[in-house]
Design a protein around this motif. Structure first.
Motif, PDB file in Angstrom:
ATOM      1  N   MET A 165       0.733  -1.102   0.120  1.00 28.74           N
ATOM      2  CA  MET A 165      -0.090   0.070   0.019  1.00 28.74           C
ATOM      3  C   MET A 165       0.800   1.193  -0.034  1.00 28.74           C
ATOM      4  N   LEU A 166       1.870   1.411   0.884  1.00 30.14           N
ATOM      5  CA  LEU A 166       2.584   2.194   0.882  1.00 30.14           C
ATOM      6  C   LEU A 166       3.563   2.620  -0.478  1.00 30.14           C
ATOM      7  N   THR A 167       3.910   1.559  -0.856  1.00 29.84           N
ATOM      8  CA  THR A 167       4.616   1.708  -2.397  1.00 29.84           C
ATOM      9  C   THR A 167       3.864   2.492  -3.392  1.00 29.84           C
ATOM     10  N   GLN A 168       2.377   1.943  -3.171  1.00 34.81           N
ATOM     11  CA  GLN A 168       1.468   2.588  -4.220  1.00 34.81           C
ATOM     12  C   GLN A 168       0.961   3.985  -4.022  1.00 34.81           C
ATOM     13  N   ALA A 169       1.250   4.271  -2.690  1.00 34.57           N
ATOM     14  CA  ALA A 169       1.043   5.816  -2.076  1.00 34.57           C
ATOM     15  C   ALA A 169       2.187   6.736  -2.508  1.00 34.57           C
ATOM     16  N   GLY A 170       3.376   5.935  -3.009  1.00 36.07           N
ATOM     17  CA  GLY A 170       4.710   6.681  -3.398  1.00 36.07           C
ATOM     18  C   GLY A 170       5.805   6.551  -2.276  1.00 36.07           C
ATOM     19  N   ILE A 171       5.767   6.004  -1.340  1.00 38.65           N
ATOM     20  CA  ILE A 171       6.745   5.599  -0.389  1.00 38.65           C
ATOM     21  C   ILE A 171       7.327   4.178  -0.741  1.00 38.65           C
ATOM     22  N   THR A 172       8.655   4.138  -1.065  1.00 33.24           N
ATOM     23  CA  THR A 172       9.170   2.942  -1.402  1.00 33.24           C
ATOM     24  C   THR A 172      10.357   2.378  -0.686  1.00 33.24           C
ATOM     25  N   ASN A 173      10.858   3.208   0.286  1.00 35.39           N
ATOM     26  CA  ASN A 173      12.000   2.937   1.127  1.00 35.39           C
ATOM     27  C   ASN A 173      11.670   1.940   2.142  1.00 35.39           C
ATOM     28  N   PRO A 174      12.345   0.917   2.471  1.00 32.81           N
ATOM     29  CA  PRO A 174      11.797  -0.366   3.268  1.00 32.81           C
ATOM     30  C   PRO A 174      12.072   0.105   4.756  1.00 32.81           C
ATOM     31  N   THR A 175      12.954   0.876   5.025  1.00 33.20           N
ATOM     32  CA  THR A 175      13.273   1.535   6.557  1.00 33.20           C
ATOM     33  C   THR A 175      12.097   2.592   6.772  1.00 33.20           C
ATOM     34  N   THR A 176      11.623   3.200   5.772  1.00 33.59           N
ATOM     35  CA  THR A 176      10.654   4.288   6.176  1.00 33.59           C
ATOM     36  C   THR A 176       9.394   3.628   6.285  1.00 33.59           C
ATOM     37  N   GLN A 177       9.042   2.546   5.520  1.00 36.54           N
ATOM     38  CA  GLN A 177       7.755   1.704   5.498  1.00 36.54           C
ATOM     39  C   GLN A 177       7.927   0.970   6.774  1.00 36.54           C
ATOM     40  N   LEU A 178       8.910   0.402   7.451  1.00 30.95           N
ATOM     41  CA  LEU A 178       8.875  -0.284   8.530  1.00 30.95           C
ATOM     42  C   LEU A 178       8.391   0.758   9.800  1.00 30.95           C
ATOM     43  N   GLN A 179       9.186   2.117   9.572  1.00 31.26           N
ATOM     44  CA  GLN A 179       8.869   3.051  10.640  1.00 31.26           C
ATOM     45  C   GLN A 179       7.404   3.523  10.726  1.00 31.26           C
ATOM     46  N   ILE A 180       6.833   3.440   9.515  1.00 27.07           N
ATOM     47  CA  ILE A 180       5.502   4.049   9.622  1.00 27.07           C
ATOM     48  C   ILE A 180       4.787   2.806  10.220  1.00 27.07           C
ATOM     49  N   ASN A 181       5.170   1.585   9.949  1.00 23.26           N
ATOM     50  CA  ASN A 181       4.541   0.496  10.551  1.00 23.26           C
ATOM     51  C   ASN A 181       4.526   0.572  12.083  1.00 23.26           C
ATOM     52  N   VAL A 182       5.564   0.848  12.734  1.00 24.50           N
ATOM     53  CA  VAL A 182       5.744   1.113  14.100  1.00 24.50           C
ATOM     54  C   VAL A 182       4.884   2.193  14.557  1.00 24.50           C
ATOM     55  N   ILE A 183       4.839   3.228  13.951  1.00 18.93           N
ATOM     56  CA  ILE A 183       3.816   4.343  14.376  1.00 18.93           C
ATOM     57  C   ILE A 183       2.431   4.042  14.018  1.00 18.93           C
ATOM     58  N   LEU A 184       2.074   3.474  13.349  1.00 19.56           N
ATOM     59  CA  LEU A 184       0.705   2.961  12.948  1.00 19.56           C
ATOM     60  C   LEU A 184       0.186   1.949  14.007  1.00 19.56           C
ATOM     61  N   ASN A 185       1.155   1.110  14.631  1.00 21.07           N
ATOM     62  CA  ASN A 185       0.762   0.200  15.716  1.00 21.07           C
ATOM     63  C   ASN A 185       0.636   0.946  16.926  1.00 21.07           C
ATOM     64  N   CYS A 186       1.331   1.932  17.198  1.00 20.22           N
ATOM     65  CA  CYS A 186       1.366   2.830  18.620  1.00 20.22           C
ATOM     66  C   CYS A 186      -0.013   3.347  18.272  1.00 20.22           C
ATOM     67  N   TRP A 187      -0.436   3.830  17.261  1.00 19.29           N
ATOM     68  CA  TRP A 187      -1.477   4.682  17.228  1.00 19.29           C
ATOM     69  C   TRP A 187      -2.655   3.909  17.334  1.00 19.29           C
ATOM     70  N   CYS A 188      -2.665   2.802  16.680  1.00 19.82           N
ATOM     71  CA  CYS A 188      -3.823   1.708  16.818  1.00 19.82           C
ATOM     72  C   CYS A 188      -3.931   1.155  18.382  1.00 19.82           C
ATOM     73  N   PHE A 189      -2.889   1.014  18.911  1.00 22.31           N
ATOM     74  CA  PHE A 189      -2.852   0.462  20.352  1.00 22.31           C
ATOM     75  C   PHE A 189      -3.715   1.697  21.245  1.00 22.31           C
ATOM     76  N   VAL A 190      -3.254   2.755  21.373  1.00 21.83           N
ATOM     77  CA  VAL A 190      -3.767   3.805  22.172  1.00 21.83           C
ATOM     78  C   VAL A 190      -5.393   4.045  21.796  1.00 21.83           C
ATOM     79  N   VAL A 191      -5.991   4.072  20.284  1.00 18.53           N
ATOM     80  CA  VAL A 191      -7.045   4.186  20.030  1.00 18.53           C
ATOM     81  C   VAL A 191      -7.997   2.830  20.304  1.00 18.53           C
ATOM     82  N   ALA A 192      -7.303   1.867  20.457  1.00 17.02           N
ATOM     83  CA  ALA A 192      -8.165   0.568  20.729  1.00 17.02           C
ATOM     84  C   ALA A 192      -8.551   0.672  22.295  1.00 17.02           C
TER      85      ALA A 192
END
Length: 497
Positions: free
Chosen positions: A294-321
């Motif tokens: 999904m991130l590649t299709q959105a224009g973000i292709t760097n694996p490290t950046t994708q993994l950073q976004i994955n960490v942040i997304l999980n933090c966000w989801c945990f707080v909201v849940a």
């Protein structure tokens, strides 16, 4: 009740109701974290070049390796009713934890695709067995006023495991060898080991104990839960005994047959089926397992950046849940889920439009906006579906058919997950942004089903929820008198139990 007076409950089980509640929350956290670690780990592995190169991933092999745990989950559903009902909730969690440890060792030591898939299948079996037994144990033991919050926290802590896995994947991305994916695979065993460590300190479900001819053992458990309040303990115990006796008389057949017998049970089945189907199909599955694509299709292709976004997304989801878990007993299950469904549909449509417009562009603002709406979608999902996954199914099913209903629920969840594991690899490659539009469109169907069939269970004792389905039920006030209620919820008299 002093621990020295106990005849049945282990002396390791705390005497304090509040301490027991904390321990049950810990059980919820570690069992749910098992599922979260597994899914986020695979999401991260699908981003890691070391993993993709070792297994020579393409659309089909990526789907196969991801689908392994779902196949294990489907297998587990055939035992999900029988094992907890036959051996108890605690022994089922014990069995699941042991399988989870073995699965982690096999997957971490995998030399080829077949060995990795076997580890994934065993991991799926372990996750679904514990995912069925643990919330049932908690729901049948905890006080009604805490039930929604704690059961909501159960699956919300999915993101605890998910966050840990995403952080581990992020730290191992720089390891040049196969240990980049072996380390996260082996660390899957940690939640299972923690589960094994917690089990001696929690009791068996009092409802299971009563159903299996151990009322005095159940009384001791309830005495802890209700802080040695004799009248309240006796009242709850008698209500459980009366309700189970009534259910046994009313539903003497096999619980699987009872699922399709009578209008109230059919309505429960509609809820269970619709819920089981929507968990993985609302659009969250592709974010949980194919975020990199999904991130590649959105224009973000760097694996490290994708993994950073994955960490942040999980933090966000945990707080909201977690916030959503507490709101279940404030806003209500049904209302909260309906509003969040509207939010999910809207944000997925918008995310699709933004992906189409900016996915292949260098417009930074457009790319960030796409990510923002992916975060918003996951926020709406985490605030409603995540806590409801373990709070709602155990509540709406009567004891006699509870595990059978949860087995159906988990079977549909795992079956759709397995199907999507294969389909999404091709859908994301071939449909691109159109996938968002298609997915958001059929989410509307689920919204309509929720509106017309789902009921509110906020703050209602398990034995009294049957009235909400329009079925005749029976409760006991502790004095031996059973109160019968007609389909409209009107008291129609008492009868000696």
């Amino acid at each position: 009740m002093a621990s020295s007076d106990r005849q049945h409950v282990s002396r390791l089980v705390p005497r304090s109701s509040s301490t027991l509640t904390v321990l049950l929350i810990v059980v919820a956290v570690v069992n749910s974290a098992t599922l979260g670690f597994d899914s986020s780990m695979m999401n991260g592995l699908n981003i890691l070049p070391q993993y993709k190169d070792y297994f020579h991933l393409n659309a089909s092999t990526r789907g196969l390796l991801t689908a392994g745990s779902w196949l294990g989950g489907v297998i587990a559903t055939f035992f999900m009713q029988w094992v907890p009902d036959r051996f108890g909730r605690k022994p089922t969690i014990l069995i699941a934890a042991c399988i989870g440890v073995v699965a982690a060792i096999i997957q971490g030591a995998a030399q080829n695709t077949g060995m990795f898939v076997i580890g994934r299948i065993l991991s799926g079996i372990a996750g679904q067995l514990s995912g069925g037994a643990a919330p049932t144990l908690i729901g049948e033991t905890i006080k009604p006023r805490y039930r929604g919050t704690i059961l909501g926290i159960f699956f919300s802590c999915y993101y605890v495991g998910s966050l840990i896995a995403s952080a581990v994947n992020y730290r191992t991305v720089d390891i040049a060898t196969t240990w980049a994916w072996r380390i996260p695979s082996i660390l899957q065993c940690v939640p299972s080991l923690l589960s094994l460590a917690c089990l001696p300190f929690v009791p068996e479900s009092p409802r299971w104990l009563v159903a299996n001819g151990k009322p005095e053992h159940a009384r001791e458990v309830l005495a802890i839960v209700y802080e040695n309040n004799v009248s309240e303990t006796t009242e709850v115990l008698e209500e459980i005994k009366t309700t189970l006796k009534y259910e046994e008389e009313q539903y003497p057949a096999n619980p699987w047959k009872e699922l399709i017998t009578g209008t109230p049970n059919l309505r429960r089945l509609v809820i269970i089926v619709s819920f089981g189907l929507l968990i993985e199909t609302l659009g969250n599955f592709v974010i949980s397992f194919y975020l990199g694509t999904m991130l590649t299709q959105a224009g973000i292709t760097n694996p490290t950046t994708q993994l950073q976004i994955n960490v942040i997304l999980n933090c966000w989801c945990f707080v909201v849940a977690v916030v959503g878990s507490f709101l279940l007993d404030v806003v209500g299950r049904r209302k909260q889920t309906l509003w969040c469904m509207v939010g999910m549909i809207a944000t997925f449509y918008i995310a699709g439009g933004l992906t189409k417009s900016f996915g292949e562009s260098t417009n930074t603002s457009g790319i960030y906006a796409t990510i923002a709406f992916i975060f918003l979608f996951q926020g709406f999902y985490s605030a409603s579906i995540t806590p409801m996954t373990t709070a709602y199914p155990p509540e709406i099913m009567p004891y006699h058919t509870r595990n059978a209903g949860i087995a159906v629920f988990r079977f549909l969840d795992c079956s759709t997950g397995m199907m999507y594991s294969f389909l999404m690899s091709y859908a994301m490659d071939n449909l691109g942004w159109k996938f968002f539009m298609v997915n958001a469109s059929y989410d509307i169907i689920f919204l309509v089903v929720m509106y017309y069939f789902w009921i509110e269970t906020k703050g209602i004792p398990l034995e009294e929820i049957a009235v909400k389905f329009g079925s005749e039920t029976m409760s006991d006030g502790g004095d031996g008198n059973a109160t019968f209620v007609d389909k409209g919820g009107v008291d129609i008299g008492v009868k000696q139990a």
